[in-house]
Design a protein around this motif. Structure first.
Motif, PDB file in Angstrom:
ATOM      1  N   VAL A 134       0.837  -1.199   0.000  1.00 11.02           N
ATOM      2  CA  VAL A 134       0.000   0.000   0.000  1.00 11.02           C
ATOM      3  C   VAL A 134       0.871   1.247   0.000  1.00 11.02           C
ATOM      4  CG1 VAL A 134      -1.699   1.329   1.302  1.00 11.02           C
ATOM      5  CG2 VAL A 134      -1.972  -1.152   1.069  1.00 11.02           C
ATOM      6  N   GLY A 135       1.898   1.254   0.845  1.00 11.09           N
ATOM      7  CA  GLY A 135       2.769   2.423   0.932  1.00 11.09           C
ATOM      8  C   GLY A 135       3.453   2.744  -0.381  1.00 11.09           C
ATOM      9  N   PHE A 136       3.995   1.732  -1.033  1.00 13.48           N
ATOM     10  CA  PHE A 136       4.664   1.964  -2.310  1.00 13.48           C
ATOM     11  C   PHE A 136       3.685   2.457  -3.362  1.00 13.48           C
ATOM     12  CE2 PHE A 136       8.788  -0.329  -1.608  1.00 13.48           C
ATOM     13  CZ  PHE A 136       9.572   0.695  -2.099  1.00 13.48           C
ATOM     14  N   ASN A 137       2.511   1.874  -3.409  1.00 18.13           N
ATOM     15  CA  ASN A 137       1.568   2.312  -4.435  1.00 18.13           C
ATOM     16  C   ASN A 137       1.073   3.728  -4.195  1.00 18.13           C
ATOM     17  OD1 ASN A 137       1.662   0.276  -6.245  1.00 18.13           O
ATOM     18  ND2 ASN A 137      -0.451  -0.396  -6.013  1.00 18.13           N
ATOM     19  N   VAL A 138       1.002   4.136  -2.942  1.00 15.40           N
ATOM     20  CA  VAL A 138       0.631   5.524  -2.646  1.00 15.40           C
ATOM     21  C   VAL A 138       1.675   6.473  -3.231  1.00 15.40           C
ATOM     22  CG1 VAL A 138       0.399   7.244  -0.818  1.00 15.40           C
ATOM     23  CG2 VAL A 138      -0.766   5.033  -0.608  1.00 15.40           C
ATOM     24  N   PHE A 139       2.945   6.216  -2.946  1.00 15.47           N
ATOM     25  CA  PHE A 139       4.005   7.075  -3.467  1.00 15.47           C
ATOM     26  C   PHE A 139       4.058   7.007  -4.997  1.00 15.47           C
ATOM     27  CE2 PHE A 139       5.735   6.354   0.883  1.00 15.47           C
ATOM     28  CZ  PHE A 139       5.748   7.681   1.290  1.00 15.47           C
ATOM     29  N   ASN A 140       3.820   5.822  -5.552  1.00 15.67           N
ATOM     30  CA  ASN A 140       3.853   5.675  -7.005  1.00 15.67           C
ATOM     31  C   ASN A 140       2.759   6.476  -7.695  1.00 15.67           C
ATOM     32  OD1 ASN A 140       6.050   3.942  -6.990  1.00 15.67           O
ATOM     33  ND2 ASN A 140       4.796   2.096  -6.883  1.00 15.67           N
ATOM     34  N   VAL A 141       1.535   6.393  -7.172  1.00 11.75           N
ATOM     35  CA  VAL A 141       0.432   7.093  -7.827  1.00 11.75           C
ATOM     36  C   VAL A 141       0.568   8.606  -7.671  1.00 11.75           C
ATOM     37  CG1 VAL A 141      -1.219   7.127  -5.888  1.00 11.75           C
ATOM     38  CG2 VAL A 141      -2.060   7.021  -8.239  1.00 11.75           C
ATOM     39  N   VAL A 142       1.115   9.052  -6.543  1.00 14.71           N
ATOM     40  CA  VAL A 142       1.332  10.494  -6.344  1.00 14.71           C
ATOM     41  C   VAL A 142       2.358  11.012  -7.347  1.00 14.71           C
ATOM     42  CG1 VAL A 142       2.259  12.224  -4.760  1.00 14.71           C
ATOM     43  CG2 VAL A 142       0.631  10.527  -3.925  1.00 14.71           C
ATOM     44  N   LEU A 143       3.469  10.286  -7.495  1.00 19.00           N
ATOM     45  CA  LEU A 143       4.495  10.713  -8.441  1.00 19.00           C
ATOM     46  C   LEU A 143       3.987  10.687  -9.881  1.00 19.00           C
ATOM     47  CD1 LEU A 143       7.805   9.090  -7.119  1.00 19.00           C
ATOM     48  CD2 LEU A 143       7.336  11.522  -7.430  1.00 19.00           C
TER      49      LEU A 143
END
Length: 493
Positions: A134-143
């Motif tokens: 979840v954490g990685f996908n949050v940062f990925n979608v924001v970027l």
């Protein structure tokens, strides 16, 4: 009875029938396998595909942001590059050795942990792993959204929804499509970022940093741990994408291709991030990329941003796929789950809805949060990877009763005190050595703020499990392994 039913040992995770498996091979679009065993007759793919898959999987802007950590802590470019290179190569070592488990067992990565922790006990590392996804996908979608909003109309909220929807579709179609997309994107990324890297080396002039020796070494270790933790985080699903390979594929080749792809992209992109952060007054992944690229050829930086967003979408799909497998494994431990296409879709959508909610709540200045997130990943995953690898290579030596992994009454049981004890003790031993923005352990303070917790966790968790592993009745397990192989072999004919 199908091979997957045999592998389930009578639990709810029976998976698709033999007919469904043949339909997938005959041209079905959507993957039907989930947490269930992949029969030998369905194995396919080439071992070298692991290289481009993990090259592209790691060649995302989130990786480049990891390279920003060193300069943000006052570390020079040379030391920053050395720290990320050493950390990435160290962390990739563990990831690559996990990849070898996929073709041997024909199972997703995390459900294999049932052999070390028990069918229900494995939920302990599962919880940490879902946090990572979840954490990685949050940062990925924001970027990705930041990149697209700089060149296309629409606000972040709209792009969050679009990006997540595309990632869901890719994850639902599944394994083969993800491999295909990652493989072709490798060529595009190599060309685009080759030009960007040369342009950055020619254009930029890194600032000279005069930090104290003690501060420099503290920052060096923080960056090293951050890069290592980033790479180790991929270990939680690396077998998900090697489990379809033929069972007799070369172990050395699986390990080598995985290591080469993941390490090359990590060292390259983290080093580029360190160069940008050392040279620009206010570096950010999107702005820096556009600035350097557009200076080379007008519009090229904008094109590079779009390509980077595409790469982020694919890794979001990879993360959603892995998160679905992990959460399904956790639920199945308490309430049998039949791994149908519907359950796969439901799990993927639920995970990505969670990602959307967190992304909407994330503060704009997320780099500090990202630094702490990478470190916390390392803390939770180190004892798991130690236990899992020691078990596979030194205790059980790759011999597992696949059917028992799905059977609560089987040899692995619901709770395995050996794995749980080693994990908890290994994690507890790390706490005094933690160094984050919100907590510094007493032993870390005593040695000048150096964070050596990963060394402690690996040593304590791995050695303790190796010791406790002597209490496992391997003779009884050999009988169960033979019975499991006979059942699976019977389903192959």
């Amino acid at each position: 009875m199908s091979a997957s039913t045999a592998a389930s040992g009578g639990s709810g995770a029976t998976g698709p029938s033999a007919g469904q498996g043949q339909a997938r091979k005959a041209g079905g679009v959507i993957e039907v396998r989930s947490i269930d065993y992949v029969p030998v007759r369905e194995r396919h793919g080439k071992v070298w595909h692991q290289g481009p898959f993990w090259f592209t999987g790691n060649f995302v802007l989130t990786t480049m942001v990891t390279g920003f950590i060193g300069p943000s802590l006052g570390l020079s470019l040379a030391r920053s590059v050395a720290a990320v290179a050493l950390g990435a190569c160290f962390g990739t070592f563990f990831m690559a050795f996990h990849a070898n488990q996929g073709p041997r067992m024909g199972l997703p990565q995390m459900i294999q942990s049932r052999a070390q922790f028990g069918i229900r006990g494995a939920v302990v590392p599962f919880a940490a792993v879902v946090f990572v996804y979840v954490g990685f996908n949050v940062f990925n979608v924001v970027l990705a959204a930041q990149g697209l909003t700089t060149v296309l109309p629409g606000g972040p909220r709209m792009w969050y929804a679009i990006l997540i929807a595309v990632a869901v579709v890719l994850a639902v179609v599944g394994h083969d499509l993800l491999h295909l997309v990652q493989r072709w994107l490798t060529y595009v990324l190599f060309a685009v970022f080759g030009i960007i890297t040369v342009g950055a080396l020619v254009q930029l002039e890194p600032q000279q940093v005069a930090a104290s020796t003690s501060h420099s070494w503290t920052a060096f270790l923080i960056v090293f741990c951050g890069a290592a933790g980033y790479q180790i985080s991929y270990a939680v699903y690396v077998s998900d994408y090697s489990r379809y390979l033929p069972r007799d594929v070369s172990s050395r080749k699986v390990i080598w291709w995985t290591y080469a792809g993941a390490a090359l992209s990590a060292v390259w992109l983290m080093s580029l991030g360190a160069l940008l952060a050392s040279s620009l007054p206010a570096p950010d992944a999107i702005g820096s990329l556009r600035q350097v690229g557009n200076t080379i050829v007008p519009g090229f930086g904008t094109f590079a941003v779009i390509v980077s967003a595409l790469a982020l979408i694919t890794i979001m799909a990879v993360n959603a796929y892995g998160a679905m497998l992990t959460t399904t494994s956790a639920v199945d431990a308490f309430r049998p789950v039949r791994p149908t296409v519907r359950s796969r879709v439901t799990g993927i959508v639920a995970i990505e809805l969670m990602v959307l909610i967190v992304a909407l709540l994330l503060p704009e200045d997320y780099l500090g949060s990202f630094n702490d997130f990478v470190l916390m990943m390392l803390y939770f995953l180190i004892p798991w990877t130690a236990v899992n690898l020691v078990d596979f290579y030194f205790v059980r030596r790759g011999h597992y009763a696949i059917t028992a992994i799905f059977d609560p009454k089987g040899i692995y049981g619901r709770w395995s005190w050996q794995g749980l004890t080693a994990y908890v003790v290994g994690f507890t031993a790390m706490v005094p050595f933690f160094t984050t923005s919100f907590y510094t352990g007493p032993l870390a303070e005593a040695i000048g703020g150096f964070d050596i917790s990963f060394v402690v966790g690996l040593a304590v968790g791995g050695l303790l499990y190796l010791l406790l592993g002597r209490t496992i009745d391997l003779d009884a397990e050999r009988v169960a392994v033979a019975e499991s192989e006979a059942r699976l072999e019977g389903e192959r004919v």
